[in-house]
Write an enzyme that holds these catalytic residues in place. Structure first.
Site, PDB file in Angstrom:
ATOM      1  CE  LYS A 172       2.277   0.427   3.829  1.00 43.86           C
ATOM      2  NZ  LYS A 172       1.909   1.810   3.495  1.00 43.86           N
ATOM      3  CB  SER A 173       2.391   1.286  10.784  1.00 48.90           C
ATOM      4  OG  SER A 173       3.409   1.222   9.803  1.00 48.90           O
ATOM      5  NE  ARG A 181     -13.098 -10.952  39.969  1.00 52.88           N
ATOM      6  CZ  ARG A 181     -12.466 -11.379  41.059  1.00 52.88           C
ATOM      7  NH1 ARG A 181     -11.409 -10.722  41.531  1.00 52.88           N
ATOM      8  NH2 ARG A 181     -12.869 -12.467  41.697  1.00 52.88           N
ATOM      9  CG  HIS A 182     -18.944 -11.484  39.903  1.00 52.38           C
ATOM     10  ND1 HIS A 182     -18.695 -11.619  41.261  1.00 52.38           N
ATOM     11  CD2 HIS A 182     -18.091 -12.332  39.277  1.00 52.38           C
ATOM     12  CE1 HIS A 182     -17.765 -12.532  41.440  1.00 52.38           C
ATOM     13  NE2 HIS A 182     -17.359 -12.985  40.249  1.00 52.38           N
ATOM     14  CG  HIS A 205     -16.960 -14.703  36.023  1.00 54.27           C
ATOM     15  ND1 HIS A 205     -17.708 -14.980  37.137  1.00 54.27           N
ATOM     16  CD2 HIS A 205     -17.842 -14.680  34.976  1.00 54.27           C
ATOM     17  CE1 HIS A 205     -18.979 -15.145  36.792  1.00 54.27           C
ATOM     18  NE2 HIS A 205     -19.083 -14.974  35.483  1.00 54.27           N
ATOM     19  NE  ARG A 238       8.736   9.820   2.564  1.00 53.75           N
ATOM     20  CZ  ARG A 238       8.973   9.341   3.793  1.00 53.75           C
ATOM     21  NH1 ARG A 238       8.338   8.281   4.224  1.00 53.75           N
ATOM     22  NH2 ARG A 238       9.852   9.925   4.573  1.00 53.75           N
ATOM     23  NE  ARG A 257     -19.019 -15.831  40.253  1.00 58.51           N
ATOM     24  CZ  ARG A 257     -19.045 -17.081  39.786  1.00 58.51           C
ATOM     25  NH1 ARG A 257     -20.163 -17.778  39.825  1.00 58.51           N
ATOM     26  NH2 ARG A 257     -17.950 -17.620  39.279  1.00 58.51           N
ATOM     27  CG  ASN A 274     -16.194 -13.542  45.149  1.00 59.23           C
ATOM     28  OD1 ASN A 274     -16.970 -12.815  44.552  1.00 59.23           O
ATOM     29  ND2 ASN A 274     -15.310 -14.309  44.524  1.00 59.23           N
ATOM     30  CD  GLU A 276     -13.409 -17.076  36.287  1.00 56.88           C
ATOM     31  OE1 GLU A 276     -13.125 -16.975  35.077  1.00 56.88           O
ATOM     32  OE2 GLU A 276     -12.835 -16.436  37.176  1.00 56.88           O
ATOM     33  N   GLY A 320       0.825  -1.220   0.000  1.00 59.91           N
ATOM     34  CA  GLY A 320       0.000   0.000   0.000  1.00 59.91           C
ATOM     35  C   GLY A 320       0.848   1.253   0.000  1.00 59.91           C
ATOM     36  CG  LEU A 321      -0.025   4.392  -2.762  1.00 56.68           C
ATOM     37  CD1 LEU A 321      -1.128   5.255  -3.354  1.00 56.68           C
ATOM     38  CD2 LEU A 321       1.313   4.664  -3.444  1.00 56.68           C
ATOM     39  N   PRO A 322       2.130   5.011   1.121  1.00 59.96           N
ATOM     40  CG  PRO A 322       4.127   6.210   1.041  1.00 59.96           C
ATOM     41  CD  PRO A 322       3.097   5.577   0.157  1.00 59.96           C
ATOM     42  CB  ALA A 323      -0.377   8.396   4.536  1.00 62.06           C
ATOM     43  NE  ARG A 324      -3.318   5.810   0.202  1.00 65.68           N
ATOM     44  CZ  ARG A 324      -2.934   6.956  -0.319  1.00 65.68           C
ATOM     45  NH1 ARG A 324      -1.980   7.661   0.245  1.00 65.68           N
ATOM     46  NH2 ARG A 324      -3.526   7.440  -1.393  1.00 65.68           N
TER      47      ARG A 324
HETATM   48  O1  F6P Z   1     -12.236 -16.901  42.945  1.00 68.76           O
HETATM   49  C1  F6P Z   1     -12.922 -16.339  41.908  1.00 68.76           C
HETATM   50  C2  F6P Z   1     -12.509 -16.907  40.562  1.00 68.76           C
HETATM   51  O2  F6P Z   1     -13.196 -16.209  39.579  1.00 68.76           O
HETATM   52  C3  F6P Z   1     -12.752 -18.432  40.417  1.00 68.76           C
HETATM   53  O3  F6P Z   1     -14.058 -18.779  40.071  1.00 68.76           O
HETATM   54  C4  F6P Z   1     -11.715 -18.805  39.400  1.00 68.76           C
HETATM   55  O4  F6P Z   1     -11.470 -20.202  39.328  1.00 68.76           O
HETATM   56  C5  F6P Z   1     -10.557 -17.989  39.872  1.00 68.76           C
HETATM   57  O5  F6P Z   1     -11.084 -16.764  40.343  1.00 68.76           O
HETATM   58  C6  F6P Z   1      -9.557 -17.742  38.787  1.00 68.76           C
HETATM   59  O6  F6P Z   1      -8.362 -17.129  39.253  1.00 68.76           O
HETATM   60  P1  F6P Z   1      -6.967 -17.917  39.114  1.00 68.76           P
HETATM   61  O7  F6P Z   1      -6.812 -18.253  37.678  1.00 68.76           O
HETATM   62  O8  F6P Z   1      -5.932 -16.918  39.575  1.00 68.76           O
HETATM   63  O9  F6P Z   1      -7.031 -19.136  39.962  1.00 68.76           O
END
Ligand code: F6P
Length: 531
Positions: A99-100, A309-310, A471, A246, A380, A316, A403, A93-97
């Protein structure tokens, strides 16, 4: 034009293509060659003589690191042979298209998919040459790019070939995709590169041409070029004039990919106006297909991708992994604040859009005003978006975002895993990226990357703002892609609960902001992001 199905599994170039065709023909002869018939019919084996022949014989090109494995004959089992295909991407391609820009995006995507990918930029080599070695005459002035300036043309061809040489060496040392980033805008130059690659039959080659006819994008690209190292310290007008000349020089010798290139049996893809129109020719092999599919789907619309994350779940609190627990009281409070915060962000955005319009400064393209909300299918994450009104948001729950599934380790704490399955615990500690949890449906990080691939394509295709509620593992992997995080760091990245990321893709890279929910204030505060 019809494709020859026989070539599907063969290397696609010059000598390579011939070698591949001969192999298949030989195999065909063996199949038809007088084996026993009738009830005693036995199917002759292809009997490849070497690892190389075995690799070439491979009929199926699906190749996903850590996910698809080739079963080897016994005599090759001990060889450390690598069966994944190697791809040389040659930009045109031409420059300034842009690409990079395309090349950087492609490198990030392929690296995220775990194909080692490296860009070999000929312009950088030219800049180094102009400073140091004895190739007098290497310069950045437009005169150097005049196709009738034979001495300069020879130097430019040499630099392109040297970059290719470096690329080939890198592939031989274990790289998977080498990208040759240069204009390669004449047929003669492309033939030169192809000629060199003829002696590398195990590399497939894909040409990607970027064409830009949109005057707004072009003007923007040209202005970006003026801040390149070639024009460092130069007056803007002088730089613009030189770059214009150019471009004119390049235009004199430019030959777009077309029928004559097709005669060389190549595969190519032309991207017109950042993938608005795509022409693909003779595409063979999984990896080349992935590259093109990716490049077809992205856009340059300004937008924010929010990720979190949730809210805290009951699991948890108990320190258990996996499962499908509901939110804790604190998790619900986070969920509620999240919906208020995102609403507030949308209002702020709307305000600045209005004042931009009123002041006549509406230079940025029209922004899509609906926000999409994506969660996993697990309780969750769904509970975390409960206060988002589907009248105001396009809400989708998707399995892609679930997850990592921990197989027999689901709903255990890490110390229970260590106690019950010490070997598994150790194996994961040693190689978390590749480790797959045992038991039906158990996954590895690599498995999760592969299941997120269609989602990345959709995310690149969309033009609206987006909130993803997911997750820990999925968030690490998505941020790994968006922030181009090294694979060695990604599986251990800190992604805390109650933290919200905002990623804005920009032409020169991605801007990332991070907000932490402060429970006492019941609001988010911005934090410093270290990569
Ligand atoms: O503890 C929460 C969680 O989302 C788990 O459900 C999951 O297995 C874990 O974290 C993943 O984290 P790691 O890959 O560091 O074990």
């Amino acid at each position: 034009m019809q494709k020859d199905p026989i070539q599907l599994s063969s290397p696609i170039l010059g000598a390579g293509a011939k070698a591949g065709a001969v192999d298949v023909a030989a195999a065909a002869t063996r199949f038809s060659g007088g084996g026993p018939v009738g009830n005693n019919l036995s199917i002759p084996s292809l009997e490849p003589q070497s690892a190389e022949a075995f690799r070439r014989r491979s009929l199926c090109s699906i190749d996903q690191p850590g996910v698809v494995m080739t079963k080897l004959p016994q005599e090759l089992e001990d060889t450390q042979h690598e069966f994944g295909s190697k791809l040389v991407v040659i930009m045109v391609g031409l420059p300034a298209r842009g690409k990079s820009y395309l090349v950087k995006k492609l490198q990030r995507y392929l690296t995220w998919l775990q194909y080692d990918t490296k860009v070999f930029n000929v312009g950088n080599r030219r800049r180094i040459a102009s400073k140091g070695d004895n190739r007098n005459g290497t310069s950045h002035s437009h005169v150097f790019f005049d196709p009738n300036n034979t001495a300069a043309k020879n130097i430019r061809d040499d630099l392109a070939l040297e970059s290719l040489e470096e690329l080939i060496i890198w592939l031989k040392q274990g790289g998977r995709v080498g990208i040759h980033d240069a204009t390669n805008s004449s047929r003669e130059r492309r033939k030169l590169l192809l000629h060199r690659l003829e002696s590398e039959p195990n590399c497939r080659v894909l040409f990607i041409e970027s064409i830009c006819t949109d005057p707004v994008v072009l003007a923007h690209n040209i202005t970006m070029k003026l801040s390149s190292p070639d024009y460092k310290g130069m007056d803007e007008k002088q730089a613009r004039d030189d770059f214009k000349k150019r471009l004119e020089n390049y235009e004199k010798a430019y030959q777009t990919l077309g029928e004559e290139d097709e005669e060389d049996g190549i595969q190519y893809c032309k991207l017109i106006n950042v993938g608005k129109k795509v022409i693909a020719y003779n595409i063979q092999g999984y990896l080349a297909g992935q590259c093109i599919f990716y490049l077809m789907n992205f856009n340059l619309s300004p937008r924010c991708i929010w990720l979190t994350r949730h809210g805290e779940s009951l699991d948890n609190i108990a320190g258990k992994i996996g499962g499908d627990a509901p939110l804790s009281a604190k998790g619900k409070k986070y969920a509620s604040c999240l919906s208020r915060f995102i609403k507030h962000q949308r209002q702020e955005q709307e305000k600045s859009r209005r004042s931009e319009a009123q002041s006549g400064m509406a230079v940025s393209p029209q922004r899509e005003r609906t926000t999409a909300v994506w969660t996993s299918m697990l309780t969750r994450t769904k509970e975390t978006v409960e206060e988002f009104d589907p009248k105001d948001y396009d809400i989708k729950h998707m399995r892609f975002l679930n997850e990592i599934y921990a197989g027999i380790c689901e709903e255990l704490t890490y110390s229970e895993i260590q106690e019950r399955y010490p070997e598994e615990y150790e194996a994961r500690r040693v190689n978390k990226l590749f480790y797959r949890y045992p038991g039906m449906g158990g996954e590895s990080y690599l498995d999760v990357i592969q299941r997120l691939n269609p989602l990345i394509i959709e995310l690149e295709r969309m033009t609206s703002d987006l909130l993803i509620v997911t997750h820990r593992v999925v968030l690490r992997i998505l941020l790994g892609y968006l922030m181009d995080i090294d694979r060695s760091k990604m599986p251990d990245m800190d992604v805390h609960l109650h933290t919200l990321y905002c990623v804005e893709p920009k032409p020169h890279g991605t801007v990332v902001k991070r907000f932490r929910w402060v429970e006492e204030q019941d609001w988010f505060v911005e934090e410093q992001v270290e990569k």
